[in-house]
Enzyme design. Sequence first.
Site, short mmCIF file in Angstrom:
data_model
loop_
_atom_site.label_atom_id
_atom_site.label_comp_id
_atom_site.label_asym_id
_atom_site.label_seq_id
_atom_site.Cartn_x
_atom_site.Cartn_y
_atom_site.Cartn_z
CG ASP A 213 -8.04 3.04 6.03
OD1 ASP A 213 -8.64 3.84 5.29
OD2 ASP A 213 -6.58 3.11 5.86
CB ALA B 177 3.49 -0.25 5.40
CD GLN B 178 7.05 -4.27 0.38
OE1 GLN B 178 6.72 -3.68 -0.41
NE2 GLN B 178 8.04 -5.27 0.71
CB ALA C 87 -1.16 0.06 1.30
CB SER C 88 0.05 4.71 0.28
OG SER C 88 -0.61 4.81 1.54
#
Length: 506
Positions: free
Chosen positions: A288, A137-138, A134-135
């Site tokens: 979220d 982190a992974q 994602a924007s």
Amino acid sequence: MSGLGAFGRLMGAGWVLVRNDALLPRELELLYPSGVLTLSKGLRLFAGRGARVGRPGERLARSLERLGPVAIKLGQLLSTRADLFGAPFAEDLSRLKDRLDPFPTAAARTAVENSLGQPIEALFASFGEPVAAASLAQAHEAALLDGRRVAVKVLRPGIARRITEDAEVLALAARLIERWAPPARRLEPRAFAATVIRATELELDLRLEAAGADELGEVMAKDGYMRAPAVVWEGVGKRVLTMEWARGTPLSDSGALDQPDLDRKALADNLIRAFLAQALDHGVFHADLHEGNLFVAAPAQLTAVDFGIIGRLGAPERRYLAEILWGFLQRDYERVARVHFEAGYVPATHSVSAFAQALRAVGEPVFGRAASQVAMSRVLAQLFEITALFDMRLRPELVLLQKTMMTVESVARRIDPDHDIWAAAEPVVRRWVARELSPASQVRRFASEAQAALRNLARMAEPPLAPAEPAIVAVRPVSRLRWLALGIALGALASGSAFLLSLLFR
């Protein structure tokens, strides 16, 4: 970054959107008013090769990914609104939720070791390739030494610097909007930007996310509508978070809702009830809840991940929200209007009866109807007009609530196109009203408020021992009509999309 540097990045962002024909795409020309249509055609003179490749959603997704984390989060929000922008557009943006390009696993391993202060083999029996990116982190699949399957979240290299740069650009954009776009001023763009920036900055410390996940896991367990994976505390550091593997299939997967024995109605109900129970009963909620952060399993099990953004509501906010929801459930628009005025949501210069009439105009055409039968774009435009008519302004302290309402309602629509949000909300709201608005609870609340007032009077009567500190003024939150009327409009005010829709659909 200097002010000049922020301005340059803002201009660069606009240039990226224009070059990809992603700002005012040609495919939507039939919807534009004449002035916007002229601007769209003028901007297209500067479009590059990217403007001819892919659908509008694909071009916008490429642009937002290039522009950085804050822009990507905007794309994630837009991707939840297939009912507003169309399924192809939402699907094109959905890759921004968890399918961005990952960074190398070697860099992730190094970050884990540096953050935890020990070799990766000291905690993990295996550490695999990225399974989602994602924007900020992974996530990597891994196994602990005792064999437990876990997910390890690792922040992207250099992400803190990107967030700082994006924050300065967003703050500059908000100032420019406030100065040059008078109709947008009641959306409080600078305060809204500050709220978004602060929430994003908190996501950069995964120790805080671990604490939020642990707290919400306890809250979710009390109702059972949703669950959270357990935190593996020995695998938590500032840039690393380890949690047990989430059960089920990510809702962002195309086949997630085709699982055998999946009860779509119950799943959508659980999502709405989980959010409301968190917000109303406990005053803390996952802020979220898009498809990339939800896992589903038959028959109606929901597991949430990614607790980087946590929303909180104080007792007054919870009471006003519950009373307004209950009023809508009872179709008692006069009562809903009175609560708005009592809370200060609508300025006292307006008429309670006139406001109740406006609420009825929004509520009656949609009450009890399936989500698939409601044209949300036109409802949002109407709501924006009403909030302007009654001088209602955005309250930054409710931005996370508004955004989450918008997202949750949209995800529930995707799970069950015929979902009835009011029927889903009713048990949770009824339970809150029965508990908190009973005569006994009212007496307890009045007694508590009286005691607090007496303590304040006693403190005021005492001579000061030192120079007085500046007073902290408690500001009552101001709600909106949005989800209170339909479950989504609050979020649109926060993002400003209702303003755009009011232009496109008037």
